[in-house]
Scaffold this motif. Sequence first.
Motif, PDB file in Angstrom:
ATOM      1  N   GLY A  56     -12.348   9.767  -5.281  1.00 36.32           N
ATOM      2  CA  GLY A  56     -12.706   8.464  -4.734  1.00 36.32           C
ATOM      3  C   GLY A  56     -11.873   8.069  -3.529  1.00 36.32           C
ATOM      4  N   THR A  57     -12.288   7.003  -2.879  1.00 35.83           N
ATOM      5  CA  THR A  57     -11.577   6.443  -1.736  1.00 35.83           C
ATOM      6  C   THR A  57     -10.953   5.117  -2.136  1.00 35.83           C
ATOM      7  N   VAL A  58      -9.667   4.952  -1.874  1.00 35.34           N
ATOM      8  CA  VAL A  58      -8.949   3.734  -2.247  1.00 35.34           C
ATOM      9  C   VAL A  58      -8.883   2.778  -1.064  1.00 35.34           C
ATOM     10  N   PHE A  59      -9.261   1.538  -1.319  1.00 41.70           N
ATOM     11  CA  PHE A  59      -9.064   0.447  -0.369  1.00 41.70           C
ATOM     12  C   PHE A  59      -8.052  -0.489  -1.013  1.00 41.70           C
ATOM     13  N   HIS A  60      -6.883  -0.580  -0.403  1.00 46.31           N
ATOM     14  CA  HIS A  60      -5.814  -1.373  -1.012  1.00 46.31           C
ATOM     15  C   HIS A  60      -5.720  -2.721  -0.323  1.00 46.31           C
ATOM     16  N   PHE A  61      -5.894  -3.787  -1.114  1.00 45.58           N
ATOM     17  CA  PHE A  61      -5.823  -5.150  -0.595  1.00 45.58           C
ATOM     18  C   PHE A  61      -5.116  -6.007  -1.637  1.00 45.58           C
ATOM     19  N   PRO A  62      -3.774  -6.044  -1.602  1.00 47.80           N
ATOM     20  CA  PRO A  62      -3.027  -6.788  -2.620  1.00 47.80           C
ATOM     21  C   PRO A  62      -3.318  -8.282  -2.552  1.00 47.80           C
ATOM     22  N   ALA A  63      -3.578  -8.864  -3.705  1.00 43.13           N
ATOM     23  CA  ALA A  63      -3.903 -10.289  -3.752  1.00 43.13           C
ATOM     24  C   ALA A  63      -2.661 -11.166  -3.740  1.00 43.13           C
ATOM     25  N   PHE A  64      -1.506 -10.593  -4.101  1.00 40.39           N
ATOM     26  CA  PHE A  64      -0.301 -11.409  -4.204  1.00 40.39           C
ATOM     27  C   PHE A  64       0.941 -10.563  -3.965  1.00 40.39           C
ATOM     28  N   ASP A  65       2.039 -11.255  -3.720  1.00 37.05           N
ATOM     29  CA  ASP A  65       3.361 -10.642  -3.637  1.00 37.05           C
ATOM     30  C   ASP A  65       4.201 -11.141  -4.810  1.00 37.05           C
ATOM     31  N   ILE A  66       5.112 -10.326  -5.270  1.00 37.90           N
ATOM     32  CA  ILE A  66       6.045 -10.717  -6.325  1.00 37.90           C
ATOM     33  C   ILE A  66       7.428 -10.908  -5.711  1.00 37.90           C
ATOM     34  N   GLU A 184       8.336 -15.188  -8.945  1.00 33.09           N
ATOM     35  CA  GLU A 184       7.237 -16.015  -8.466  1.00 33.09           C
ATOM     36  C   GLU A 184       6.134 -15.125  -7.907  1.00 33.09           C
ATOM     37  N   ARG A 185       4.916 -15.527  -8.147  1.00 33.43           N
ATOM     38  CA  ARG A 185       3.757 -14.823  -7.619  1.00 33.43           C
ATOM     39  C   ARG A 185       3.181 -15.668  -6.482  1.00 33.43           C
ATOM     40  N   THR A 186       3.177 -15.133  -5.274  1.00 28.66           N
ATOM     41  CA  THR A 186       2.673 -15.877  -4.127  1.00 28.66           C
ATOM     42  C   THR A 186       1.491 -15.140  -3.512  1.00 28.66           C
ATOM     43  N   PRO A 187       0.468 -15.859  -3.076  1.00 30.05           N
ATOM     44  CA  PRO A 187      -0.691 -15.198  -2.472  1.00 30.05           C
ATOM     45  C   PRO A 187      -0.271 -14.344  -1.267  1.00 30.05           C
ATOM     46  N   TYR A 188      -0.843 -13.169  -1.172  1.00 30.00           N
ATOM     47  CA  TYR A 188      -0.567 -12.269  -0.059  1.00 30.00           C
ATOM     48  C   TYR A 188      -1.127 -12.876   1.233  1.00 30.00           C
ATOM     49  N   GLU A 189      -0.456 -12.608   2.332  1.00 31.10           N
ATOM     50  CA  GLU A 189      -0.927 -13.083   3.640  1.00 31.10           C
ATOM     51  C   GLU A 189      -1.408 -11.895   4.459  1.00 31.10           C
ATOM     52  N   PRO A 190      -2.707 -11.576   4.380  1.00 25.15           N
ATOM     53  CA  PRO A 190      -3.225 -10.405   5.104  1.00 25.15           C
ATOM     54  C   PRO A 190      -3.242 -10.629   6.610  1.00 25.15           C
ATOM     55  N   THR A 191      -3.089  -9.557   7.338  1.00 27.44           N
ATOM     56  CA  THR A 191      -3.162  -9.631   8.799  1.00 27.44           C
ATOM     57  C   THR A 191      -4.627  -9.672   9.223  1.00 27.44           C
ATOM     58  N   PRO A 192      -4.903 -10.115  10.439  1.00 30.22           N
ATOM     59  CA  PRO A 192      -6.292 -10.089  10.933  1.00 30.22           C
ATOM     60  C   PRO A 192      -6.895  -8.697  10.866  1.00 30.22           C
ATOM     61  N   ALA A 193      -6.088  -7.682  11.141  1.00 27.90           N
ATOM     62  CA  ALA A 193      -6.597  -6.305  11.086  1.00 27.90           C
ATOM     63  C   ALA A 193      -6.984  -5.920   9.664  1.00 27.90           C
TER      64      ALA A 193
END
Length: 280
Positions: A56-66, A184-193
């Motif tokens: 399979g192909t993995v697309f990694h998009f973390p929803a949060f940071d610890i 603490e669990r904080t929402p990830y801040e994805p880049t525009p890319a």
Amino acid sequence: MDWHAGRTALAGAGRGRYPRRGTIVSETGLTGCGVLITRPEHQSQELAAGVKAAGGTVFHFPAFDIIGRDMDEIRRKLTALPEPDIVVFVSRNAVAHGLAAVKEFNAKIAAVGPATRHAIESDGETVDIFPESGFDSEHLLTHAALQDVDGRNVMIVRGQSGRELLAETLRERGANVDYVCVYERTPYEPTPAELEHLESALGEGRIRFVTVMSVETLECLVQIMPSQALSLLRQSTLVAPGTRVLQTASELIPGIATVLAPGPQAPTMINTLIRLWQTG
């Protein structure tokens, strides 16, 4: 079978068809399949490696940071609490950021599920209380050691928020319960890319499944995804090991197909993905 007709539960159905845990049913079973993984990368390496190994192909998009809390702050918190008879760890993150601080106590150690138990034992500690089956508060609360807890001090090690069921039930049984929040669990801040890449993959139909391991992960994912990407996500099938995640998904992402996996272990999740992909 139409996996898009709504929620499908694999857990418990046809148990005899499943291989033992830890065994992947096919090394090429995910060829041509894209899987979106939403946990932080350092916590999803086994799942990602398994998806790739199965083709399979993995697309990694973390929803949060610890973010772990300062250890000195945690220890100051502990000095203000009564010495525990039982220390409960609710997640691997709780172990990673809190186990070192509570090792000094002569208390029984409890773990909510197998991944948490493994993390504790990997650090050289013994887990005294854990569910014989299942991997949530409901199953842990059935353990014999947590029935007669009247007057006992129970410490629950967790993040800054979470379910209250465990503490509420133990208090009803007479226990004195305190929380120790170690991360603490904080929402990830994805880049525009990263957002552009995700929307492109979803729009082109390259992501067939999205794995979500907890309600908190799902809530963070919905929070950080643009509305267009969230709309496109409905074309995928959400796979999760807990019914609460599926119920929340139906509320936050109406119309998305959901499937209940038999457990949270990486091989179990991968086998579920393979069966779905091969069934079509």
